[in-house]
Design a protein around this motif. Structure first.
Motif, mmCIF file in Angstrom:
data_model
loop_
_atom_site.group_PDB
_atom_site.id
_atom_site.type_symbol
_atom_site.label_atom_id
_atom_site.label_comp_id
_atom_site.label_asym_id
_atom_site.label_seq_id
_atom_site.Cartn_x
_atom_site.Cartn_y
_atom_site.Cartn_z
ATOM 1 N N ASP A 43 27.545 35.098 37.470
ATOM 2 C CA ASP A 43 27.100 35.050 38.942
ATOM 3 C C ASP A 43 27.173 33.539 39.408
ATOM 4 O OD1 ASP A 43 26.153 37.664 38.688
ATOM 5 O OD2 ASP A 43 24.178 37.502 38.480
ATOM 6 N N GLN A 55 30.778 33.100 40.238
ATOM 7 C CA GLN A 55 31.055 33.795 41.565
ATOM 8 C C GLN A 55 30.532 33.138 42.937
ATOM 9 O OE1 GLN A 55 33.097 36.350 41.174
ATOM 10 N NE2 GLN A 55 33.336 37.033 43.170
ATOM 11 N N LYS A 67 32.670 29.830 43.608
ATOM 12 C CA LYS A 67 34.222 30.222 43.337
ATOM 13 C C LYS A 67 35.341 29.448 44.018
ATOM 14 C CE LYS A 67 34.559 34.208 46.496
ATOM 15 N NZ LYS A 67 34.936 35.614 46.499
ATOM 16 N N GLY A 118 37.297 34.529 41.517
ATOM 17 C CA GLY A 118 36.063 35.380 40.843
ATOM 18 C C GLY A 118 36.156 35.073 39.599
ATOM 19 N N ALA A 119 34.763 35.573 38.998
ATOM 20 C CA ALA A 119 34.258 35.152 37.428
ATOM 21 C C ALA A 119 35.244 36.048 36.838
ATOM 22 C CB ALA A 119 32.861 35.624 37.290
ATOM 23 N N THR A 177 31.512 43.241 40.489
ATOM 24 C CA THR A 177 30.850 42.455 41.540
ATOM 25 C C THR A 177 31.254 41.031 41.427
ATOM 26 O OG1 THR A 177 29.024 44.015 41.606
ATOM 27 C CG2 THR A 177 28.576 41.744 42.493
ATOM 28 N N ASP A 178 31.190 40.706 40.382
ATOM 29 C CA ASP A 178 31.744 39.167 40.244
ATOM 30 C C ASP A 178 33.126 39.101 39.908
ATOM 31 O OD1 ASP A 178 29.054 38.558 40.610
ATOM 32 O OD2 ASP A 178 28.724 38.011 38.392
ATOM 33 N N SER A 179 33.892 39.586 40.834
ATOM 34 C CA SER A 179 35.325 40.147 40.610
ATOM 35 C C SER A 179 36.223 39.031 41.736
ATOM 36 C CB SER A 179 35.458 41.450 40.829
ATOM 37 O OG SER A 179 37.017 41.784 40.850
ATOM 38 N N THR A 180 37.617 39.125 41.281
ATOM 39 C CA THR A 180 38.383 38.310 42.148
ATOM 40 C C THR A 180 39.003 39.341 43.442
ATOM 41 O OG1 THR A 180 40.281 39.863 40.998
ATOM 42 C CG2 THR A 180 39.708 37.440 40.374
ATOM 43 N N ALA A 232 40.702 33.532 37.768
ATOM 44 C CA ALA A 232 39.376 34.153 36.954
ATOM 45 C C ALA A 232 39.134 33.585 35.842
ATOM 46 C CB ALA A 232 39.808 35.875 36.896
#
Length: 446
Positions: free
Chosen positions: A189, A192, A195, A202-203, A258-261, A284
């Protein structure tokens, strides 16, 4: 049903040090999207003189070239024609069904465990008297139908969450800061939220749900709630999964998307190649996959690669290790001619006993093979897997070999995709997981 192979059982049975545990590919590589046929049968002008021939339908796209090279070398040494055809990622069962209908069917194919064996056991040559079977370090690596040895595992594998050490450090963290799901979510989180500052998108890499990538989540990620349910209930398979840990499955999936690229609505079209590009491109920090993915991510540098367990928020998971097992079992086609069966058995024996074969499987393929002449793999991610074993962490068994069917996996994958896109809800995932399991198990077992 056959007991699942664990990392500890492998260490004990194989009689090797933890350093021997290298890992191979599962499910399919992000680099392969189509079938490819070997030209290895033409590698020797003496091939036509051989009594038998070998046709291997390979499951692992990321090892395609290594198998082509090894087949060509065998043909060069022996004059026996060996053809390797590699199925596209996610298309093995479909390809196998098609190829087995042909007059020149594969002499060598594979099943993914007891459930896969149920579909093909009538085609499996009894390996109990073979030299190959005699080379196994333990009988636990063989699948049986009564007294008949129908298939033999040829590689032990491991997966988890691969991460970029430099990016994690730049965000102010190390692996020591992540001991469970709550820690993972806190770190992800934060990454993210920062970022732009950290120069990432993203994470986590995109959790692509096309055919080159969805197996990571409908099979490998889905293994976790199954494993913990089996563990709690003291079982190794079931005709009706209860879904005890599906809330845990939801929270790790929510974190991934959710914590994505990318936006979750885009996942249906995201591929395995996209995830690799994001990770190698340093966009990432985290990437769920196995040590078979080393060739895809090695450009980041060996010292920069780490691997975390897949934490889902279960009590005691601070003692959890990586996910280890095998779903790759060789089968020799008993409908082949006697000459082709013998040629295939000879080829396999050479692969697991010769200097050329064992070196190729360890060095070129990154395999740990459960055979007496096995060599240590040079895959640098092996050390990471070994560290967890040395630290006494409990490896997560591969329970997904008990999933009732490919159709069940597809149903779960479709439900996950719809949930991510907002066109479906989590109840749809639960229904696909629980009701779908009971339905597919009944269909598969009459």
């Amino acid at each position: 049903m056959k007991k699942m192979i664990t990392r500890r059982n492998f260490l004990k049975a194989a009689g090797v040090s933890a350093a021997a545990l290298g890992l191979a590919a599962c499910g399919g590589s992000s680099n392969s999207t189509a079938s490819s046929a070997a030209g290895s049968a033409a590698a020797s002008s003496t091939a036509a003189k051989a009594d038998g021939k070998v046709y291997y339908l390979n499951f692992k796209p990321e090892q395609d070239q290594a198998w082509q090279d090894l087949a060509a070398e065998y043909t060069k040494e022996t004059g026996v024609p060996v053809t390797v055809v590699t199925a596209a990622s996610g298309q093995y069962e479909t390809t196998l069904m098609s190829e087995m209908e042909k007059s020149e069917a594969p002499t060598l194919f594979q099943v993914n465990g007891p459930v896969g064996l149920a579909n093909w056991k009538d085609y499996c040559y009894d390996l109990s008297g073979s030299q190959l079977y005699g080379e196994l370090t333990s009988d636990s690596f063989a699948l049986k139908d009564g007294d008949a040895v129908t298939s033999i595992a040829y590689v032990i594998e491991t997966y988890g969450i691969i991460y970029n050490k430099e990016l994690l450090s730049a965000a102010g963290y190390t692996q020591d800061d992540i001991k469970g799901f709550a820690d993972l979510k806190k770190v992800a989180d934060d990454i993210q939220a920062r970022k732009a500052e950290l120069g990432v998108d993203g994470a986590f890499t995109s959790a692509g749900m096309d055919g080159s990538s969805d197996w990571r989540f409908k099979t490998h990620l889905a293994n976790l709630p199954i494993y913990y349910e089996y563990k709690a209930d003291g079982i190794s398979s079931t005709d009706a999964i209860k879904g005890t840990y599906l809330d845990n499955y939801k929270q790790i999936w929510d974190l991934y998307i959710t914590d994505s690229t990318c936006d979750p609505t885009l996942l249906a079209s995201k591929t395995g190649n996209d995830a690799v590009a994001e990770f190698v491109g340093k966009k990432a920090v985290f990437y769920q996959n196995g040590t078979w993915a080393y060739s895809d991510v090695k450009d980041l540098g060996d010292d920069n690669l780490g691997m975390l367990p897949i934490y889902i928020g279960v009590d005691g998971e601070e003692n959890q290790g990586l996910c280890t097992g095998s779903e790759n079992f060789w089968c020799v086609n008993n409908t082949s001619s006697d000459a082709d069966i013998q040629a295939t058995l000879d080829f396999l024996y050479w692969c697991v006993t010769s200097e050329t074969g064992t070196s190729a499987m360890a060095d070129d393929m990154g395999f740990v093979i459960p055979f007496k002449a096995a060599k240590d793999s040079t895959n640098p991610l092996i050390a990471i897997a070994n560290d967890y074993v040395a630290a006494g962490k409990t490896s997560v068994d591969w329970c997904f070999s008990t999933m009732p069917s490919e159709e069940w996996k597809n149903g779960v994958g479709s439900a996950l995709t719809a949930y991510a896109a907002g066109t479906g809800d989590w109840d749809g995932v639960v229904t696909a997981f629980v009701d779908g399991w009971a339905k597919e198990y009944k269909l598969a077992n009459g």
